[in-house]
Write an enzyme that holds these catalytic residues in place. Structure first.
Site, short mmCIF file in Angstrom:
data_model
loop_
_atom_site.label_atom_id
_atom_site.label_comp_id
_atom_site.label_asym_id
_atom_site.label_seq_id
_atom_site.Cartn_x
_atom_site.Cartn_y
_atom_site.Cartn_z
N LEU A 134 0.83 -1.20 0.00
CA LEU A 134 0.00 0.00 0.00
C LEU A 134 0.87 1.26 0.00
CD1 LEU A 134 -2.50 -1.07 2.85
CD2 LEU A 134 -2.48 -1.79 0.45
N CYS A 135 0.37 2.32 -0.67
CA CYS A 135 1.01 3.63 -0.60
C CYS A 135 2.42 3.63 -1.17
CB CYS A 135 0.96 4.11 0.86
SG CYS A 135 1.39 5.83 1.13
N ILE A 136 3.44 3.89 -0.36
CA ILE A 136 4.84 3.91 -0.82
C ILE A 136 5.47 2.51 -0.76
CG2 ILE A 136 5.86 4.45 1.45
CD1 ILE A 136 7.01 5.78 -2.04
N PRO A 138 4.99 -0.16 -2.43
CA PRO A 138 5.39 -0.75 -3.72
C PRO A 138 6.81 -0.41 -4.16
CG PRO A 138 3.13 0.02 -3.85
CD PRO A 138 3.67 0.53 -2.54
N THR A 189 -1.77 -0.45 -4.38
CA THR A 189 -2.76 0.62 -4.48
C THR A 189 -2.14 1.89 -3.91
OG1 THR A 189 -5.09 1.22 -4.09
CG2 THR A 189 -3.92 0.19 -2.26
#
Length: 216
Positions: A134-136, A138, A189
């Site tokens: 999620l968020c950063i 990835p 995401t």
């Protein structure tokens, strides 16, 4: 009942795990009929940020102890996380991912991730168990998964370019959607990379976790 492991990186968006994303992760997993267990590395935070002023504080905090605030004390050391015991894995975002679980915030395309984290995530991947970032979070995908694994932090061109340099393949994604690599069982995401409210972040996180539970 599907059993999901959650890896936290502290407590607070600027130096640890993003609290809203972490709580939404627990809430949506429970609503999807899954159980979860939180884990965090027993290490010192990179630094401590005053979330009111944005200033760095001259103090030290422990990632496991700080993560325990979010988990209401029900948390284990990352070293105890065995992929054999769980069906899937989730990493909420927050700067703790880029400062404590890795040095992505400082080194970008030359970044490294915590050996313990890499070992755990690759164990899930090798067993073909899905992982949601999620968020950063990835930004870690290129360190863990095969070259070209799909990833998204939303639409920030500079960050996307660095993710590509690290070996993942960035795909633009809006806040309410997900990017799914069905071959490598990796879901991402943007959450608060794009979200302007907790309800906006919630939509994409729910979709990511629904896909995770179904794939598990």
């Amino acid at each position: 009942m599907k059993k999901i492991a959650i890896i936290l990186s502290g407590c607070g968006v600027f130096d640890g795990a993003e609290i809203h994303e972490s709580v939404l992760t627990m809430l949506h997993l429970e609503q999807l009929g899954a159980s979860y267990q939180c884990f965090a590395p027993n290490i010192q935070q990179h630094h401590v940020i005053n979330h009111l002023t944005g200033e760095e504080l001259q103090q030290q905090r422990n990632v496991l102890e700080e993560s325990a605030r979010i988990a209401r004390g029900n948390i284990k050391e990352l070293s105890q996380l065995n992929s054999n015991d769980f069906d899937a894995l989730v990493l909420p975002g927050g700067f703790g991912v880029a400062k404590n679980l890795s040095n992505f915030a400082f080194e970008g395309a030359k970044s490294q991730i915590l050996d313990q984290l890499k070992h755990v995530c690759q164990a899930f991947a090798q067993q073909q168990k899905p992982i949601a970032y999620l968020c950063i979070a990835p930004a870690l995908i290129g360190h863990i998964h095969p070259h070209g694994t799909l990833a998204s932090i939303g639409n920030d061109e500079q960050t996307a370019a660095v993710i590509n340099q690290l070996g993942a393949q960035h795909v633009e994604c809006d806040v309410e959607n997900i990017v799914l690599d069905s071959i490598h069982k990796v879901i991402s995401t943007p959450a608060y990379m794009l979200a302007e409210s907790i309800s906006e972040a919630s939509v994409g996180i729910h979709k990511a976790l629904k896909a995770l539970v179904e794939m598990a």
